[in-house]
Design an enzyme around this catalytic site. Structure first.
Site, PDB file in Angstrom:
ATOM      1  N   LEU A  14       0.843  -1.194   0.000  1.00  0.00           N
ATOM      2  CA  LEU A  14       0.000   0.000   0.000  1.00  0.00           C
ATOM      3  C   LEU A  14       0.881   1.247   0.000  1.00  0.00           C
ATOM      4  O   LEU A  14       1.031   1.935   0.988  1.00  0.00           O
ATOM      5  CB  LEU A  14      -0.905  -0.036   1.234  1.00  0.00           C
ATOM      6  CG  LEU A  14      -2.162   0.833   1.210  1.00  0.00           C
ATOM      7  CD1 LEU A  14      -3.013   0.542   0.003  1.00  0.00           C
ATOM      8  CD2 LEU A  14      -2.961   0.604   2.488  1.00  0.00           C
ATOM      9  N   HIS A  15       1.482   1.514  -1.152  1.00  0.00           N
ATOM     10  CA  HIS A  15       2.333   2.689  -1.264  1.00  0.00           C
ATOM     11  C   HIS A  15       1.468   3.878  -1.662  1.00  0.00           C
ATOM     12  O   HIS A  15       0.256   3.777  -1.758  1.00  0.00           O
ATOM     13  CB  HIS A  15       3.427   2.442  -2.303  1.00  0.00           C
ATOM     14  CG  HIS A  15       2.870   2.093  -3.643  1.00  0.00           C
ATOM     15  ND1 HIS A  15       2.938   2.925  -4.712  1.00  0.00           N
ATOM     16  CD2 HIS A  15       2.198   0.999  -4.045  1.00  0.00           C
ATOM     17  CE1 HIS A  15       2.341   2.351  -5.739  1.00  0.00           C
ATOM     18  NE2 HIS A  15       1.890   1.190  -5.361  1.00  0.00           N
TER      19      HIS A  15
END
Lengths: 88, 615
Positions: A14-15
């Site tokens: 989850l960048h």
């Protein structure tokens, strides 16, 4: 309130960009959305909050949704996880 | 340039009379020359004044605002966000136009940060409840966010703080009232020195004011490198802590050929580089006259001169320098520069671009040589104690068949658009090439079933870069259709030397007698099976090594595009016969020193011929 757990299945977790996709969907609903990972949690409508969660690839995150359109929000967000944030 | 330095010293003295009295001598001395080595990102040499981008030193004023001002200050903050968003949207559409939608996409995330509820609400609360000024409140809130992202252990997730930093600087400048475009812009043509350059930075630069780029971070595929190559400006990246060693106005030499910079060079060094630039300019000129001529010795033996490339944007340079093909397309840089594993379509597009760009000239695509020094974050590999001897090249691909097959599919599909060869890296035993060939056959079959068009004949070859591949070269020659000798790794593995280790770097030499023996074995094995041999390591572009490689009778030299003219010049100045005789003589020598002296003597005897190399 509805809650469900999903695995972060895209290649790098989850960048910032994936968090952005999440927020774009979450913002379409009036329900409150919270995302939990380990001991942290974030507002599902905050890109920075989500990016600070440190949810790497393979991490399980729990999502709580509360509000009038919670069922629809759940459906839309689950679809995002299933589509691996449109990355692959 | 010298005047600049003096001016600065004078100003410092005027401001600090006490310091002047205390240390007059040292202040007047010229600064010491410092040389730093980085990664060559774009060729060329430039001498000029440095312009250090001072973006991390935005001074944020802190004050307690009056209760009556709170509403106005909140409005000011909201206006700054709106103005920044407008600026970002303009940059985004500019980038999309010039570099494509893909490059512009990251700005969507930047725009979402500006709308982030947490950021906006907490900053607003700090203004309202603590009566902080907007800039100070915003800085504190966003610094907390950056700190929490920076604390993440996952390397990839952590890396993205640069995007948040980018947004932070923009908003702060908007609040403090400085125009980003003038603060960050040199007023005379300068060498731009920065910690790192993001897409939005380079988009706003006035190109007439930039002579070259140097950055602390980055590799050959970083944004700065790609921009520099596309603009034809020299660049050196990966210089670590350069920003803190240079001041705006310092004279700096950027050697994009060697990948080094020199700060405050002495007059002698400047002279030396001016000569080098002169030579480079003459070579460039010669190249124009040489492009039309074949790489042929005086007695008529021809060689193929090809180029090593990392990216599709280098194709133009290959053709400009007279390259007859791409002898080595290193695909890993494309993988490393992505945020995620590139899909078959992504890869196909890039390979096709290179293949079409070369217009039917052969393109050797090397399959993923990930590992060693190049590990992509998204692959989540655990660090290895000895990465150069570890899970890399074909070893990686044969375990990650999913990644390997996707790449092969993309390469085969691109082969329909020109002349493609496939090369496997880090081969050390026969089983590996057997398996790789098997997988290629499966991929071809799949593609045929799916009715994709592929090239009529796509030759398969190997990199000869491990001593074991040399020892078994006669057997490998039965399995493949070409060899390409990767001298960098071959020397490293044969001499057991890490070239990055300065204590033992002297062992890393192209003209080691042992290396010549291995080259000879490889060429002989190939000749028996009548398959071509190319040399694609740095040795192929090394002035002293060229006559030896000519004498060995290799078929192809593959070097950086800008080195092609130099190699061609040397080939055109010698005869094949004398190079063979040279090789016979040096084969008896036991030291590198003796070998180099002998070659020097031959080249010197031809120095007079250089003038007519293009004639």
């Amino acid at each position: 309130m509805v809650e469900f757990t999903k695995q972060v299945g895209n290649k790098i977790g989850l960048h910032l960009r994936a968090a952005g996709e999440f927020v774009k969907i979450a913002a379409q609903f009036s329900s409150d959305i919270r995302v939990y990972h380990g001991e942290r949690f974030a507002n599902g409508k905050s890109i920075l909050g989500l990016a600070s969660l440190a949810a790497a690839r393979g991490a399980n995150v729990r999502i709580e949704i509360e509000g009038p359109d919670e069922a629809a929000a759940r459906k839309a967000l689950e679809a995002l996880f299933d589509a691996k944030f449109y990355e692959d | 340039m010298a005047r600049n330095k003096l001016d600065k010293t004078n100003r410092a003295h005027a401001a600090e009379p006490v310091a002047r009295a205390a240390a007059p001598a040292s202040k007047l001395e010229t600064k010491a020359e410092i040389e730093r080595r980085g990664v060559s990102a774009s060729p060329g040499i430039v001498i000029g004044p440095a312009f250090v981008r001072d973006d991390d030193r935005v001074h944020v004023p802190r004050k307690l605002i009056d209760a009556s001002q709170v509403g106005a200050e909140v409005e000011r903050f909201q206006k700054a966000l709106a103005d920044t968003a407008r600026e970002l949207r303009a940059i985004k559409s500019d980038i999309a136009k010039r570099m494509g939608e893909d490059h512009a996409r990251i700005f969507d995330a930047h725009l979402l940060i500006l709308e982030d509820r947490m950021l906006v609400d907490e900053t607003t609360a700090a203004i309202q409840n603590e009566r902080q000024n907007a800039a100070a409140a915003f800085e504190r809130v966003i610094n907390n966010v950056i700190a929490s992202i920076a604390g993440i252990e996952d390397e990839y997730l952590k890396e993205r703080t640069i995007d948040v930093q980018d947004v932070k600087k923009r908003v702060l400048r908007m609040l403090i009232g400085k125009d980003t475009r003038t603060v960050n812009r040199p007023s005379e043509p300068s060498v731009l020195v920065a910690h790192d350059l993001g897409p939005s930075d380079t988009a706003q630069l006035d190109r007439r004011m930039v002579l070259a780029y140097v950055t602390d971070l980055g590799g050959r595929m970083s944004h700065t490198s790609i921009i520099a190559r596309s603009q034809g400006l020299p660049a050196v990246v990966g210089l670590e802590n350069l920003v803190n060693r240079v001041e705006t106005g310092d004279t700096i030499i950027v050697d994009g050929n060697a990948g080094s910079v020199i700060i405050n060079p002495t007059p002698e060094t400047i002279q030396q580089y001016e000569n080098e630039m002169q030579r480079f300019a003459e070579l460039e000129e010669q190249l124009l006259t040489l492009t039309g001529y074949p790489a042929q010795t005086l007695d008529g033996r021809s060689f193929t001169l090809s180029a090593n490339v990392d990216a599709a944007d280098e194709v133009e340079s290959v053709l400009d320098h007279g390259g007859q093909g791409v002898g080595l397309f290193r695909t890993e840089y494309f993988f490393i520069s992505q945020d995620y594993l590139p899909s078959e379509e992504d890869q196909y597009k890039v390979y096709r671009q290179v293949v079409e760009g070369m217009g039917g000239r052969p393109v050797v695509i090397r399959t993923l040589d990930i590992g060693g020094d190049k590990i992509a974050g998204y692959l989540h590999r655990s660090p290895e104690l000895n990465p150069f001897m570890g899970w890399r090249g074909i070893r990686f691909c044969l375990t990650r068949k999913d990644i390997f097959k996707t790449q092969l599919r993309a390469i085969y599909r691109a082969s329909a658009h020109g002349s493609v060869k496939i090369m496997f890296p880090m081969i050390s035993q026969i089983e590996e090439i057997e398996q790789a060939k098997q997988i290629c056959a499966e991929v071809r079959e799949d593609l045929a079933k799916e009715r994709y068009k592929i090239g009529d004949h796509v030759p398969l070859g190997i990199m000869v870069e491990t001593p074991s591949a040399v020892a078994m070269a006669d057997q490998f020659a039965r399995e493949v259709e070409f060899f390409s000798i990767g001298t960098n790794d071959l020397i490293q593995y044969t001499m057991a030397v890490d070239r990055g280790n300065s204590k033992i770097a002297h062992l890393y030499q192209h003209l080691q007698p042992s290396i010549l023996r291995l080259l000879r074995l490889t060429v002989e094995a190939a000749r028996k099976r009548k398959i071509p041999v190319s040399v694609c390591g740095e040795m192929a572009g090394d002035r002293l090594s060229v006559p030896i490689l000519v004498g060995l009778g290799i078929d192809e030299f593959s070097v950086s595009p800008n080195v092609i003219p130099e190699v061609k010049r040397i080939i055109r100045s010698v005869t094949y016969d004398e190079c063979r005789a040279l090789l016979r003589r040096v084969s008896r020598f036991r030291t590198t020193q003796e070998i180099e002296t002998e070659i020097e003597a031959l080249l010197k005897s031809h120095a007079a011929n250089n003038g007519r190399a293009g004639a």
